[in-house]
Structure formats: C-alpha cells, structure tokens
Enzyme design. Structure first.
Site: not given
Ligand SMILES: Cc1cc2nc3c(=O)[nH]c(=O)nc-3n(C[C@H](O)[C@H](O)[C@H](O)COP(=O)(O)OP(=O)(O)OC[C@H]3O[C@@H](n4cnc5c(N)ncnc54)[C@H](O)[C@@H]3O)c2cc1C
Length: 511
Positions: A15-16, A36-37, A449
């Site tokens: 997302s971020a 991206e992994a 979350h």
């Molecule tokens: C099953 C599920 C249901 C959910 N339902 C909801 C919902 O309905 N509504 C809502 O608001 N939120 C929901 N959430 C939570 C929400 O989606 C997350 O809080 C949000 O997407 C997190 O964003 P982020 O960018 O912090 O992390 P992420 O979106 O998890 O992204 C992190 C990325 O970094 C990559 N990565 C990690 N380590 C490495 C590395 N060493 N090298 C390269 N890439 C790497 C990962 O593969 C991933 O693509 C849900 C989450 C899940 C798992």
C-alpha cells in the site's frame, strides 16, 4: 534508465510503497527504484472481491503465524500481502479512516504533525469517493487515485444488521469512514466497477510508463548498505544473485509492519542485545525497532440461519459500527461488523457451522503490545511475531463488553427472519464472565491491522522522527504501517495511504 544510481529506493511495493513510488516519480528529475519481494503479476482472484479469503495461504501471502499466544496457547495465522499492491491486493477492501481521536492520540505521544487535521489533506488527496452528493467535500476526496464507495449491491445480512443496530439505539453514521462520526453505517470499499482496486491498480500500474521509475519484482531486499551512520543503498537478491543499488537522497522502507523492522534488524539497526543474540553485528543501537507491535484482535457471535444466506458479492462485511464500550473511552474502542458467512478461529475446534452469519467484534484501541524479532541471521528465516494479544489487563474485558453489545444487536427484531440460533459461543458461553473471557481467548483471530514496530516519536524507544527519518541514521526513512505510534479505530489501509501521501511530501522535499 541506465546506471545503478537512484535518488530514492523504495523497499516494498505494498500500500505505502505504491503510493510513494507514484508520488515521488511525479517529478521527472527524480529517479526512483521500487523493490518488491513478491510477484509483478496479480493472481486472477485478486480482482474478484468476494474471493479475497481464498488469497490467504496463496503465493500472494507471506503466510506467517504468530508464536504461541498466552491468550489461547496456540499460534494465530498472520497473513500479509506479497506482490505488487502488498496487503492491499489480498485484504478485505474496507476503506475507512479511524475516528479523529486516534490520530490526535498520535500527536500527543510525540507524533507532532500527525494529528487528524494535519493528515486530512492526505486522506482527501488519496481517494475519489462515490456518492459525492451525500459527502462533506471538506472531508472526502473527489479526485484521488483510489476509487472507493459503499456496496452497490447490498447484502441482506448487512441491511438487517444495520437495522438491528439502529433499533437498539445505536446512531446512524452517514459517513462512517470519514473520521468524524461514531455509530453504524455503510462503509466504503476499495471496489470499483465490481473489481478490487489495490494500491497497485490505483497508484502504480497507471504510472509504470514513466522512464524515471523502475520496478523490480521477485526481488528481496536483504540488507541496507551503511557507511557509518549514512545509509548508501540496499543489497537485494534477484534471480538467485545478490546485487546492490545506491541511492543519492534516501532509502525509504515501505516493507510493512513486519518487513520493515525485520530489514532494519538484519541490517544491524535495532536493540543491541537482540542483535547479538541472533548473530547480527549491531551498527546502530535502536531499542524500539520491532517493539510496540499492535493489532486489532477479533472474535464474534456465530448464528445458524433459518434459510440459505445468499453468497456475498462484495467483501462479506459491508456495514461497520464504531462504538464505545466505556463512556470514558477517548474514542470508539470497538468495531462491529455483519459478516455473511460463519467465522471462527482455527484454535476453536468444533463441528461444521453450516449455513449462517457472524456478528464480528474487534478491539480497536488495544493496550497490549508485542514484538517482531529475528529467528536468526538468515533473511530466509521467517521472523518471530508475538502480538501478545490480550496481555494488557483491560483488553479482554473490552472485547467481552463488545460481545454483549453484539448480542443485543443479534437478538433484535430486524434479524428475526435470519436467526435460527446462536451457535457460538452458545448458552454455555454466557454462563459467567469467565466463560465469556475463555470464549474470546479461544476464538482469537487477527483483523490483520499490524502497526507500530518503527513508531514515530522523539523518545529513546521511537524509531523515526516526525519527519520519518530513522533516528541515528541519515539517508533512511520508514513510511508504512509500522510508523503508527498507537492503534487507530479503523481498518488500517486508508491510513497507510495517508501516511504515504504525507511521506511523499516530506521525503520529496529532501531531494
Ligand atoms: C488478509 C488481510 C485483510 C485485511 N483487510 C483490510 C481491510 O479490509 N481494510 C483495511 O483497511 N485494511 C485491511 N488490512 C490491512 C491493510 O491492508 C494493511 O494495513 C496495509 O495494506 C499495510 O500497508 P503497508 O504498505 O504497511 O504494508 P504491505 O501492504 O503489507 O506492503 C509491504 C510490502 O513489502 C514487501 N516486502 C516485505 N519485505 C520485503 C523485502 N525485504 N524486500 C522487498 N519487499 C519486501 C511485501 O511483499 C509487501 O508487498 C488487511 C490485511 C490483510 C493481510
């Protein structure tokens, strides 16, 4: 694009990461690398909203489990997305902001500049909401990349649940995800034209043609490259080989609440004692890395239905209730949702639940805090995730209070036509307080979350400053769910977009 050097290297296209890569590359003088992994290609089921539960355990999920929890003596499945869009590609598509009090709480614990009013322009900038006529234009976005709106085809369980909540005195929230209201209402979903809109769909894929943006999928960042206290770039594994990429301005960690602290720890940035324990040379002693893990635990009342429940065509939970169990609470402390399938945790064995529905309750402002730690020095080894659910004294009683609120709604007349009987917890569960506490512990699931493991602040346990730079290191920042100092009273995705939108302004200004 040629040459190894970039202005910004963003790690993680979740997302971020999608928001950051898209916003930072708007300036065509800036060269951005996004790592991206997981895979570049989406799985076909990602686009199909009601199919989202089938993505758990797929190749788009890291499929972690927690360590055994004190609460239930068992591990808890802990899904997180892997691939373009990250968790926004496998999540349940609720798109809600937390109540404004959640963000003002961030500001009061050292997150200067992160209160609701400061974040509001970034929430607005991220979204285009449906039903604009009934929205407050000062509160909701009309031109952002992410299209969101309430269920177009409403599920009858959601309609009956909403009517039941209102019939027992809960207030109607006209825009429950706007951040200003409490009560029950139709929440926004990240679904447009019947298809999921992940952050990859809304932010990243439309800008992939930019020559100043390079995306490397199937690429695992293995270590940050440090020279003294300066981060120079990143080491990564791609197609079985290790490579290095160098950044002129900043490396931005957006690997999520598990991935970001894990990479810092593998790079020698974290609590010295833990790093020594797992054989990683400590370069920067930063005790807060991987601490303060917070999450929303959930539980529910499961009902057998009188008749066939129609299959959901959206996300299985279209109405949200944001309520307070205690009048004295600083904001809404639980969320109640009507789910068109029977749900229970793997740690609660029992017979097939058959045809039914669930009134789900989730703790929104838990006080329990856990950790993300390394299990060893290898980046291949999954991290140790310990959310320590229900270990803070008040958390279990708040979820029990939420079950009482849910039962009152579940017994109300508008649900009569659907309710055959309550099967979970059933009469034995309501015998006394201890039985209900035991039920909540055994029927423990995560709402997924996760946040807080690289929290914003200025004290010795904070990991990033309010400008998101990592304490004690230059050229390195974190901008994802891990920076949230404390939990918010909503699903986290919309908030991660706003964090990343603001981060893009802060980080872009350092070019
Ligand atoms: C099953 C599920 C249901 C959910 N339902 C909801 C919902 O309905 N509504 C809502 O608001 N939120 C929901 N959430 C939570 C929400 O989606 C997350 O809080 C949000 O997407 C997190 O964003 P982020 O960018 O912090 O992390 P992420 O979106 O998890 O992204 C992190 C990325 O970094 C990559 N990565 C990690 N380590 C490495 C590395 N060493 N090298 C390269 N890439 C790497 C990962 O593969 C991933 O693509 C849900 C989450 C899940 C798992």
């Amino acid at each position: 694009m040629s040459g190894p050097d970039y202005d910004y290297i963003v790690i993680g296209a979740g997302s971020a990461g999608c928001v950051l890569a898209a916003r930072l590359s708007e300036d065509d003088r800036v060269r951005v690398l996004l790592l991206e992994a997981g895979s570049f290609e989406p799985l076909p089921t990602m686009a199909v909203p009601p199919a989202w539960p089938s993505l758990g355990g797929s190749e788009a999920d890291w499929a972690d489990h927690t360590v055994p929890q004190i609460a239930n003596g068992d591990t808890v499945p802990f899904p997180r997305g892997r691939g373009l869009g990250g968790s926004s590609s496998i999540n349940a598509m609720n798109f809600l902001r937390g109540h404004w009090t959640s963000y003002d709480a961030w500001a009061s614990v050292g997150g200067t500049g992160w209160g609701f009013d400061a974040l509001l322009p970034y929430f607005v900038r991220s979204e285009t909401v449906a039903d604009q006529a009934r929205r407050d234009p000062g509160l909701r976005g009309q031109a952002g990349p992410q299209r969101v709106g309430p269920a177009v085809e409403r599920h009858p369980i959601s309609s009956a649940g909403l009517a039941a909540a209102l019939s027992v005195g809960h207030r109607l929230a006209r825009d429950v995800g706007g951040g200003r209201e409490e009560g029950f209402g139709w929440g926004d979903l990240s679904i447009a034209d019947g298809r999921r809109q992940s952050a990859a769909d809304s932010y990243l894929r439309p800008v992939l043609v930019r020559p100043n943006l390079r995306v490397l999928a199937d690429t695992m960042a293995t270590r940050l490259l440090l020279n003294g206290d300066r981060c120079l770039g990143v080491e990564y594994r791609h197609a079985g080989h290790l490579h290095e990429a160098r950044s002129r301005t900043e490396v931005v960690l957006a690997a999520g609440a598990v991935g970001s602290p894990a990479l810092l720890l593998h790079s020698g940035i974290g609590p010295r004692a833990h790093l020594q324990q797992v054989g990683v040379r400590a370069l920067v002693d930063l005790p807060g890395v991987g601490a303060n893990l917070h999450d929303h635990p959930m539980c529910g009342l499961v009902y057998r239905a009188t008749t066939t429940v129609p299959p959901g065509v959206n996300n299985h939970g279209e109405v949200q209730g944001l309520v307070r169990t205690h009048r004295a609470s600083t904001g809404p402390d639980v969320q109640i949702q009507f789910v068109d399938v029977p749900l229970r945790a793997p740690s609660l064995p029992g017979p097939d639940l058959g045809e039914g529905y669930t009134i789900m309750v989730a703790l929104m402002l838990p006080e329990s805090r856990g950790t993300v730690r390394l299990s060893g020095g290898s980046t291949e080894a999954p991290p140790l995730i310990d959310p320590r659910y229900y270990t803070a004294p008040g958390d279990l009683d708040t979820i029990v209070a939420a079950l009482h609120l849910a039962r009152r709604i579940g017994d109300a007349a508008p649900l009569d036509r659907w309710r055959a009987e309550e099967v979970l917890p059933g009469p034995a569960g309501w015998q006394d307080l201890e039985s209900l506490r035991a039920y909540a512990r055994r029927n423990l699931r995560t709402y997924s979350h996760y946040g807080g493991t690289c929290r914003i602040g200025t004290d010795e346990h904070a990991v990033v400053s309010p400008d998101l730079t990592v304490h004690g290191v230059t050229g390195l920042s974190v901008a994802d769910a891990s920076v949230m100092p404390c939990p918010i009273s909503a699903n986290t995705n919309a908030t991660v977009y706003a964090i990343a939108e603001r981060a893009a302004d802060l980080i872009g200004a350092r070019f």
